[in-house]
Design an enzyme around this catalytic site. Structure first.
Site, PDB file in Angstrom:
ATOM      1  N   LYS A  56       0.836  -1.202   0.000  1.00 32.11           N
ATOM      2  CA  LYS A  56       0.000   0.000   0.000  1.00 32.11           C
ATOM      3  C   LYS A  56       0.873   1.256   0.000  1.00 32.11           C
ATOM      4  O   LYS A  56       2.062   1.189   0.325  1.00 32.11           O
ATOM      5  CB  LYS A  56      -0.918  -0.021   1.216  1.00 32.11           C
ATOM      6  N   ARG A 103     -10.926   0.607  15.002  1.00 34.71           N
ATOM      7  CA  ARG A 103     -10.965   1.329  13.734  1.00 34.71           C
ATOM      8  C   ARG A 103     -12.009   0.628  12.860  1.00 34.71           C
ATOM      9  O   ARG A 103     -13.110   1.109  12.689  1.00 34.71           O
ATOM     10  CB  ARG A 103      -9.588   1.342  13.048  1.00 34.71           C
ATOM     11  N   TYR A 127      16.852  30.645   6.576  1.00 32.88           N
ATOM     12  CA  TYR A 127      15.633  31.380   6.919  1.00 32.88           C
ATOM     13  C   TYR A 127      15.491  31.547   8.425  1.00 32.88           C
ATOM     14  O   TYR A 127      15.727  30.601   9.187  1.00 32.88           O
ATOM     15  CB  TYR A 127      14.394  30.624   6.423  1.00 32.88           C
ATOM     16  N   MET A 176      12.754  24.572   1.119  1.00 34.17           N
ATOM     17  CA  MET A 176      12.052  23.716   0.158  1.00 34.17           C
ATOM     18  C   MET A 176      13.018  22.874  -0.675  1.00 34.17           C
ATOM     19  O   MET A 176      12.759  21.713  -0.973  1.00 34.17           O
ATOM     20  CB  MET A 176      11.181  24.584  -0.764  1.00 34.17           C
TER      21      MET A 176
HETATM   22  C1  PLP Z   1      -0.286  -1.853   6.802  1.00 38.07           C
HETATM   23  C2  PLP Z   1      -0.859  -3.093   7.355  1.00 38.07           C
HETATM   24  C3  PLP Z   1      -0.024  -4.174   7.671  1.00 38.07           C
HETATM   25  C4  PLP Z   1       1.480  -4.090   7.659  1.00 38.07           C
HETATM   26  O1  PLP Z   1       1.918  -3.499   8.849  1.00 38.07           O
HETATM   27  P1  PLP Z   1       3.481  -3.311   9.147  1.00 38.07           P
HETATM   28  O2  PLP Z   1       3.532  -2.761  10.520  1.00 38.07           O
HETATM   29  O3  PLP Z   1       3.996  -2.338   8.136  1.00 38.07           O
HETATM   30  O4  PLP Z   1       4.097  -4.650   8.998  1.00 38.07           O
HETATM   31  C5  PLP Z   1      -0.627  -5.356   8.038  1.00 38.07           C
HETATM   32  N1  PLP Z   1      -1.975  -5.464   8.110  1.00 38.07           N
HETATM   33  C6  PLP Z   1      -2.791  -4.428   7.841  1.00 38.07           C
HETATM   34  C7  PLP Z   1      -4.258  -4.605   7.947  1.00 38.07           C
HETATM   35  C8  PLP Z   1      -2.260  -3.214   7.465  1.00 38.07           C
HETATM   36  O5  PLP Z   1      -3.074  -2.178   7.232  1.00 38.07           O
END
Ligand code: PLP
Length: 357
Positions: free
Chosen positions: A34, A132, A255, A303
């Protein structure tokens, strides 16, 4: 040409994937890619993660990108679909959905035959206290029994809120609820381990593990380095010295003139800034690495540029500066920035040039 470079070491990525295999030898591996593979670039990472059993992403767009790149592995949408119209697209591209609320169940049932015909699994999310996403322990057993009776193949999924913490009381509650549901819904496939949990609770690896940060060679634990965990950093973020200066005691840099020299110093200007995704605010003193030597940042991050104190380092224009990578670990930079490696990796901008081996 301006040098601000994100270099991806695909051998390190493969090494870390093999670490997952060593730690969870009987589980299938859902490599979490992701957020553009945690900022590493999905396009540059998937081939090195080819031996994964599946990929995990946060939304349909991320899944479709994997299909467009030609990868056929199963993909799981770890938050499921966000609207009814996404279900047909998911099925067409053989993308598996998670369900965490009633409406997603309705969307799934509306396409039941097509979904089952493609042999797609349904990932059913338990809310065991992270609060969540997911069905509560009181609801989920019915949800799963009904899905199974309708012919769906289910995977029970849960996510720990404190897998990185020792002895957090919620860990025991989450584990107990997960095992209770798993038992009540047996036989059922199960998945509850992210990177931290893969290390900590091998007995919970079950059918699918979901490594993310460990694949990229950053630590999920505040108190353990990647060396403790036997992982290799995948990303090296570098820039170049573009100017040298000497200033006298009392003169300032950058800055706001926030840095005022106590002594005469040599300083170098480096072609990196918050426009590249390098953080601007460092509550603690941060460093960069040049030829294996540490140089402290001075003054504000701009920047496009930063200033570093190179007194006595004998550096030249054009010298390469490692912002994070194999010498200066991203986790250590994150610590001086008051955040975690995950965030620094994910929030790089599109400006740095991307390279791989
Ligand atoms: C992002 C995520 C993971 C991976 O977590 P890490 O801490 O990066 O290993 C596993 N399960 C779910 C549902 C996630 O959203």
């Amino acid at each position: 040409m301006r040098q601000a470079t994100v270099y991806i070491d695909r051998e390190a990525l493969q090494y870390n994937l093999n670490r997952v295999k060593q730690l969870a030898p009987t589980a299938k591996i859902v490599s979490m890619v992701k957020a553009n593979a945690y900022g590493h670039g999905v396009k540059d990472c998937l081939a090195a993660l080819q031996d994964s059993d599946a990929f995990g992403v946060a939304c349909l767009q991320e899944a479709l990108e994997i299909r467009e790149l030609g990868f056929q592995q199963p993909i799981t949408l770890i938050e499921g679909i966000f609207s009814a119209d996404e279900m047909q697209i998911a099925i067409d591209h053989e993308i598996e959905c998670l369900v965490h609320h009633q409406q997603q169940l309705d969307w799934l049932r509306a396409h039941k035959d097509a979904y089952i015909a493609k042999n797609l699994k349904v990932w059913v999310k338990l809310n065991s206290g992270m609060n969540r996403l997911g069905f509560k322990v009181t609801e989920i057993i019915d949800v799963i029994h009904t899905l199974k009776a309708e012919g769906f193949t289910c995977v029970l999924v849960m996510h720990f809120a404190n897998a990185d913490a020792d002895n957090h009381p919620l860990n025991d509650q989450q584990r107990a609820q997960f095992l209770q549901v798993k038992e009540a819904c047996a036989p059922i496939m199960a998945s509850c381990c992210n990177s931290a949990a893969i290390y900590k609770w091998p007995e919970l690896n079950f059918d699918f593990v979901r490594p993310g940060i460990m694949l990229y060679g950053a630590s999920p634990f505040a108190d353990k380095t990647i060396h403790d965990l036997d992982l290799k950093p995948v990303m090296t973020f570098t820039a170049e010295i573009i100017a040298l200066n000497t200033i006298q005691a009392g003169e300032s840099v950058g800055y706001g003139s926030t840095f005022v020299a106590d002594n005469d110093i040599e300083l170098a200007i480096v072609s990196i800034g918050y426009g590249d995704g390098y953080p601007r605010a460092f509550p603690k003193q941060n460093y960069v690495s040049i030829n294996g030597q540490q140089a402290p940042l001075i003054g504000r991050v701009a920047m496009d540029m930063i200033a570093i104190d190179t007194t006595g380092l004998n550096v030249q224009i054009g010298a390469k500066v490692e912002l994070w990578g194999k010498t200066r670990l991203v986790d250590d930079v994150a610590e001086t920035n008051g955040t975690i490696g995950y965030e620094l990796l994910c929030r790089l901008s599109a400006r740095p040039v991307r390279k791989t081996n």
